[in-house]
Design a protein around this motif. Structure first.
Motif, PDB file in Angstrom:
ATOM      1  N   TYR A   1       0.817  -1.207   0.000  1.00 18.51           N
ATOM      2  CA  TYR A   1       0.000   0.000   0.000  1.00 18.51           C
ATOM      3  C   TYR A   1       0.855   1.263   0.000  1.00 18.51           C
ATOM      4  O   TYR A   1       0.444   2.315  -0.501  1.00 18.51           O
ATOM      5  N   PHE A   2       2.053   1.172   0.547  1.00 16.84           N
ATOM      6  CA  PHE A   2       2.973   2.309   0.492  1.00 16.84           C
ATOM      7  C   PHE A   2       3.329   2.636  -0.959  1.00 16.84           C
ATOM      8  O   PHE A   2       3.375   3.804  -1.354  1.00 16.84           O
ATOM      9  N   PHE A   3       3.541   1.596  -1.777  1.00 14.59           N
ATOM     10  CA  PHE A   3       3.843   1.830  -3.189  1.00 14.59           C
ATOM     11  C   PHE A   3       2.603   2.244  -3.978  1.00 14.59           C
ATOM     12  O   PHE A   3       2.717   2.885  -5.030  1.00 14.59           O
ATOM     13  N   VAL A   4       1.428   1.897  -3.473  1.00 13.88           N
ATOM     14  CA  VAL A   4       0.200   2.434  -4.068  1.00 13.88           C
ATOM     15  C   VAL A   4       0.191   3.949  -3.904  1.00 13.88           C
ATOM     16  O   VAL A   4      -0.126   4.708  -4.835  1.00 13.88           O
ATOM     17  N   PHE A   5       0.535   4.396  -2.708  1.00 15.99           N
ATOM     18  CA  PHE A   5       0.645   5.833  -2.449  1.00 15.99           C
ATOM     19  C   PHE A   5       1.664   6.485  -3.374  1.00 15.99           C
ATOM     20  O   PHE A   5       1.389   7.534  -3.987  1.00 15.99           O
ATOM     21  N   LEU A   6       2.834   5.871  -3.505  1.00 18.17           N
ATOM     22  CA  LEU A   6       3.883   6.448  -4.340  1.00 18.17           C
ATOM     23  C   LEU A   6       3.464   6.554  -5.800  1.00 18.17           C
ATOM     24  O   LEU A   6       3.662   7.594  -6.441  1.00 18.17           O
ATOM     25  N   TYR A   7       2.853   5.486  -6.342  1.00 24.39           N
ATOM     26  CA  TYR A   7       2.501   5.547  -7.762  1.00 24.39           C
ATOM     27  C   TYR A   7       1.301   6.456  -8.015  1.00 24.39           C
ATOM     28  O   TYR A   7       1.102   6.938  -9.140  1.00 24.39           O
ATOM     29  N   SER A   8       0.489   6.724  -6.980  1.00 23.91           N
ATOM     30  CA  SER A   8      -0.671   7.609  -7.166  1.00 23.91           C
ATOM     31  C   SER A   8      -0.238   9.037  -7.492  1.00 23.91           C
ATOM     32  O   SER A   8      -0.975   9.780  -8.154  1.00 23.91           O
ATOM     33  N   LEU A   9       0.943   9.429  -7.051  1.00 23.01           N
ATOM     34  CA  LEU A   9       1.411  10.798  -7.291  1.00 23.01           C
ATOM     35  C   LEU A   9       1.664  11.057  -8.780  1.00 23.01           C
ATOM     36  O   LEU A   9       1.076  11.971  -9.358  1.00 23.01           O
ATOM     37  N   PRO A  10       2.509  10.277  -9.455  1.00 16.06           N
ATOM     38  CA  PRO A  10       2.687  10.502 -10.893  1.00 16.06           C
ATOM     39  C   PRO A  10       1.458  10.144 -11.723  1.00 16.06           C
ATOM     40  O   PRO A  10       1.212  10.750 -12.769  1.00 16.06           O
ATOM     41  N   SER A  11       0.667   9.165 -11.278  1.00 10.51           N
ATOM     42  CA  SER A  11      -0.521   8.790 -12.061  1.00 10.51           C
ATOM     43  C   SER A  11      -1.568   9.902 -12.039  1.00 10.51           C
ATOM     44  O   SER A  11      -2.335  10.055 -12.991  1.00 10.51           O
ATOM     45  N   ASN A  12      -1.598  10.713 -10.969  1.00  5.81           N
ATOM     46  CA  ASN A  12      -2.498  11.872 -10.941  1.00  5.81           C
ATOM     47  C   ASN A  12      -2.138  12.878 -12.039  1.00  5.81           C
ATOM     48  O   ASN A  12      -3.010  13.532 -12.616  1.00  5.81           O
ATOM     49  N   LEU A  13      -0.851  12.989 -12.328  1.00  6.36           N
ATOM     50  CA  LEU A  13      -0.409  13.866 -13.407  1.00  6.36           C
ATOM     51  C   LEU A  13      -0.892  13.343 -14.758  1.00  6.36           C
ATOM     52  O   LEU A  13      -1.345  14.121 -15.613  1.00  6.36           O
ATOM     53  N   GLU A  14      -0.816  12.037 -14.959  1.00  6.60           N
ATOM     54  CA  GLU A  14      -1.293  11.425 -16.200  1.00  6.60           C
ATOM     55  C   GLU A  14      -2.796  11.641 -16.351  1.00  6.60           C
ATOM     56  O   GLU A  14      -3.292  11.906 -17.449  1.00  6.60           O
ATOM     57  N   PHE A  15      -3.507  11.518 -15.238  1.00  5.82           N
ATOM     58  CA  PHE A  15      -4.955  11.717 -15.280  1.00  5.82           C
ATOM     59  C   PHE A  15      -5.286  13.167 -15.621  1.00  5.82           C
ATOM     60  O   PHE A  15      -6.178  13.436 -16.431  1.00  5.82           O
TER      61      PHE A  15
ATOM     62  N   SER B   1      -4.010   2.918 -17.820  1.00  4.83           N
ATOM     63  CA  SER B   1      -4.536   1.567 -18.035  1.00  4.83           C
ATOM     64  C   SER B   1      -3.448   0.590 -18.447  1.00  4.83           C
ATOM     65  O   SER B   1      -3.417  -0.556 -17.993  1.00  4.83           O
ATOM     66  N   ILE B   2      -2.541   1.038 -19.309  1.00  5.10           N
ATOM     67  CA  ILE B   2      -1.452   0.164 -19.755  1.00  5.10           C
ATOM     68  C   ILE B   2      -0.609  -0.284 -18.573  1.00  5.10           C
ATOM     69  O   ILE B   2      -0.267  -1.467 -18.430  1.00  5.10           O
ATOM     70  N   GLY B   3      -0.268   0.672 -17.705  1.00  3.26           N
ATOM     71  CA  GLY B   3       0.555   0.342 -16.538  1.00  3.26           C
ATOM     72  C   GLY B   3      -0.128  -0.619 -15.588  1.00  3.26           C
ATOM     73  O   GLY B   3       0.454  -1.615 -15.154  1.00  3.26           O
ATOM     74  N   THR B   4      -1.385  -0.319 -15.256  1.00  3.40           N
ATOM     75  CA  THR B   4      -2.104  -1.162 -14.304  1.00  3.40           C
ATOM     76  C   THR B   4      -2.393  -2.541 -14.889  1.00  3.40           C
ATOM     77  O   THR B   4      -2.341  -3.552 -14.181  1.00  3.40           O
ATOM     78  N   PHE B   5      -2.709  -2.576 -16.199  1.00  2.00           N
ATOM     79  CA  PHE B   5      -2.951  -3.863 -16.854  1.00  2.00           C
ATOM     80  C   PHE B   5      -1.694  -4.721 -16.826  1.00  2.00           C
ATOM     81  O   PHE B   5      -1.748  -5.925 -16.534  1.00  2.00           O
TER      82      PHE B   5
ATOM     83  N   PHE C   1       6.852   2.298 -13.540  1.00  2.28           N
ATOM     84  CA  PHE C   1       6.229   2.616 -14.821  1.00  2.28           C
ATOM     85  C   PHE C   1       5.649   4.024 -14.810  1.00  2.28           C
ATOM     86  O   PHE C   1       5.911   4.840 -15.706  1.00  2.28           O
ATOM     87  N   HIS C   2       4.852   4.348 -13.778  1.00  2.00           N
ATOM     88  CA  HIS C   2       4.184   5.644 -13.734  1.00  2.00           C
ATOM     89  C   HIS C   2       5.171   6.799 -13.558  1.00  2.00           C
ATOM     90  O   HIS C   2       4.970   7.881 -14.111  1.00  2.00           O
ATOM     91  N   TYR C   3       6.220   6.575 -12.794  1.00  3.66           N
ATOM     92  CA  TYR C   3       7.200   7.652 -12.612  1.00  3.66           C
ATOM     93  C   TYR C   3       7.885   7.984 -13.932  1.00  3.66           C
ATOM     94  O   TYR C   3       8.058   9.163 -14.282  1.00  3.66           O
ATOM     95  N   VAL C   4       8.270   6.949 -14.668  1.00  4.41           N
ATOM     96  CA  VAL C   4       8.932   7.154 -15.960  1.00  4.41           C
ATOM     97  C   VAL C   4       8.002   7.873 -16.940  1.00  4.41           C
ATOM     98  O   VAL C   4       8.406   8.820 -17.621  1.00  4.41           O
ATOM     99  N   ILE C   5       6.737   7.436 -16.996  1.00  2.00           N
ATOM    100  CA  ILE C   5       5.772   8.051 -17.908  1.00  2.00           C
ATOM    101  C   ILE C   5       5.523   9.513 -17.530  1.00  2.00           C
ATOM    102  O   ILE C   5       5.505  10.404 -18.394  1.00  2.00           O
ATOM    103  N   ALA C   6       5.331   9.779 -16.253  1.00  4.07           N
ATOM    104  CA  ALA C   6       5.064  11.153 -15.796  1.00  4.07           C
ATOM    105  C   ALA C   6       6.238  12.072 -16.113  1.00  4.07           C
ATOM    106  O   ALA C   6       6.047  13.232 -16.478  1.00  4.07           O
ATOM    107  N   ALA C   7       7.450  11.546 -15.981  1.00  2.00           N
ATOM    108  CA  ALA C   7       8.644  12.346 -16.281  1.00  2.00           C
ATOM    109  C   ALA C   7       8.711  12.705 -17.767  1.00  2.00           C
ATOM    110  O   ALA C   7       9.192  13.780 -18.142  1.00  2.00           O
ATOM    111  N   LYS C   8       8.187  11.827 -18.622  1.00  2.00           N
ATOM    112  CA  LYS C   8       8.245  12.062 -20.068  1.00  2.00           C
ATOM    113  C   LYS C   8       7.160  13.013 -20.562  1.00  2.00           C
ATOM    114  O   LYS C   8       7.391  13.801 -21.477  1.00  2.00           O
TER     115      LYS C   8
END
Length: 473
Positions: A342-356, A365-369, A405-412
């Motif tokens: 759940y700690f990593f759920v918190f971490l990935y939620s930060l960059p995924s909010n940017l994608e959203f 969806s690609i990352g979670t799938f 995955f989400h951190y790399v995508i958000a950075a790009k």
């Protein structure tokens, strides 16, 4: 100094909302959490009955995502794109979801026996499941609306009263049942969800005056449809392992594993509360290009959540023993692993909010799938080899992969460096060391609580020193 800090915090929507959502969600989950001993110790649900209840809950999450086409995802973003006609937008989306629900009800009636065999529920429960799924979507839809509008009082009223009634009715039903007592919990939950869903449904429709606009439907579907694989994969990551354990090991093992997750989910409760305050703040700040403010607050956000994770891991054995009977204690060693997940759920939620925010929902969806597929693959291999406990570790590995995955995508996709990698690394190292130390001293409560006090004293000293320097300058 204290007065100045208090005045500053009271003016912040983020802080004010965060406090109320945290208090409210802690109360909500506290009700559910502290009633676990009632169900397990007083009413004496068996590990098998507890396992069946959690399996049903997992299927409920799956069907809620499918039946609604994930349309709740458009509620937050629609607030900013249709601000002047937000009620019309919501009403139109609710009518679209009703149309989808009608299609699924028809399909369920036609293929009920087929569905019943796959998910191992009676045809009657299958129909109840579909109906409850739609009503659960309506409640989530309205709560998301309340959250994005900072109407935390309405959010808390709906959430608190429905939770209390659910628990009370469940206790009453189970108390009067001598066989199939798990049905008392299932029926009570379905009944309360149905009542609240109907009331909230008509409140949304009435406000928007039965608005039907293809523009809104097209907008919402463009956001929600790509997120369905994300939602389903998220369910696979967080809950589907229980179904796999049910089929591969049995209901009793599912009950023990679900108990460990019930304890570990305390951390998820904290994250959910904080995230409800963070998302509106993040969206507004991104819209106003306040990137430096986001970076500054994100740094402290990560630090606070890392500390909360550490404390909860170290006190988890005592919490678990208070919550369940000895038949469930064998699963307590899994709790720190669950919390790390759940700690990593918190971490990935930060960059995924940017994608959203950037409307790159297909990337989410690609990352979670991918993470969901990885989780299933690892579960098939390791549950058979090492038992139900392996599912906690495979889920943790999948969440770590999802964060990367989400951190790399958000950075790009971001022209501005919103999230600094070093704070993610520092927090990961801190939580990893905390978990390692915990397993070394887990049987010595004095040493565990001593570590917690030591860290808290050191942190309090550092904060006090920094505040003095800040206010002197």
């Amino acid at each position: 100094m204290i007065k100045a800090i208090t005045q500053k915090l009271s003016k912040s929507k983020l802080i004010k909302g965060g406090i109320w959502y945290t208090i409210g969600n802690l109360f909500l989950q506290g009700v559910s959490f502290f009633t676990v001993p009632i169900f397990l110790k007083v009413l004496k649900l068996t590990t098998e009955e507890f396992g069946i209840i959690n399996t049903y809950t997992t299927w409920l999450a799956v069907f809620t995502s499918i039946v609604s086409l994930g349309l709740v995802a458009s509620v937050s973003r629609g607030k900013y794109d249709f601000e002047e006609k937000y009620d019309d937008f919501l009403s139109s989306i609710m009518l679209l979801s009703t149309l989808c629900f009608g299609v699924f009800i028809a399909l369920t009636l036609i293929f009920q026996n087929f569905i019943s065999n796959i998910i191992e529920l009676t045809p009657t429960l299958v129909k109840l499941l579909i109906l409850q799924s739609f009503c659960a979507f309506i409640i989530d839809f309205c709560n998301t609306k309340f959250t994005i509008e900072y109407k935390y009082k309405k959010y808390l009223f709906v959430s608190i009263t429905s939770t209390l009634l659910n628990v009370i009715l469940s206790i009453v039903f189970i108390s009067y049942m001598t066989v199939n007592r798990h049905m008392g919990r299932i029926i009570a939950g379905a009944l309360i969800t149905l009542i609240y869903g109907i009331v909230l449904y008509f409140s949304i429709i009435r406000k928007g005056k039965f608005s039907v606009k293809k523009e809104y439907w097209k907008y919402a579907l463009a956001i929600s449809l790509p997120l369905i694989p994300h939602s389903l994969s998220g369910i696979i990551l967080s809950q589907f392992d229980r179904i796999m354990i049910q089929k591969m090991v049995g209901s009793s093992a599912t009950g023990i594993y679900s108990f460990a997750y019930s304890i570990g989910m305390i951390l998820s409760v904290v994250w959910t509360a904080l995230n409800k305050a963070w998302v509106p703040y993040f969206f507004e700040s991104m819209k106003q290009n306040k990137y430096e403010d986001i970076r500054e607050k994100c740094k402290y956000y990560i630090g606070i959540f890392s500390l909360i994770t550490f404390v909860l891991i170290f006190v988890s054995p005592e919490v678990g023993k208070l919550m369940g009977s000895k038949d469930f204690w064998v699963g307590l060693d899994l709790v720190p692993v669950v919390m790390a997940g759940y700690f990593f759920v918190f971490l990935y939620s930060l960059p995924s909010n940017l994608e959203f925010y950037a409307k790159k929902t297909h990337l989410i969806s690609i990352g979670t799938f991918g993470a969901g597929f990885l989780n299933i693959f690892l579960n098939v291999i390791f549950i058979r080899k090492y038992g139900y406990g392996a599912a906690a570790w495979t889920t943790l590995v999948s969440y770590v992969a999802l964060f990367i995955f989400h951190y790399v995508i958000a950075a790009k996709i971001s022209e501005n460096k919103i999230f600094e990698l070093k704070y993610f690394i520092y927090s990961t190292i801190f939580v990893s060391i905390s978990g390692y130390v915990f397993y070394i001293i887990k049987d010595n409560w004095l040493m565990r609580y001593g570590c917690v006090l030591l860290v808290m004293f050191v942190l309090a000293y550092i904060i006090q020193k920094k505040l003095k320097i800040k206010f002197k300058s």
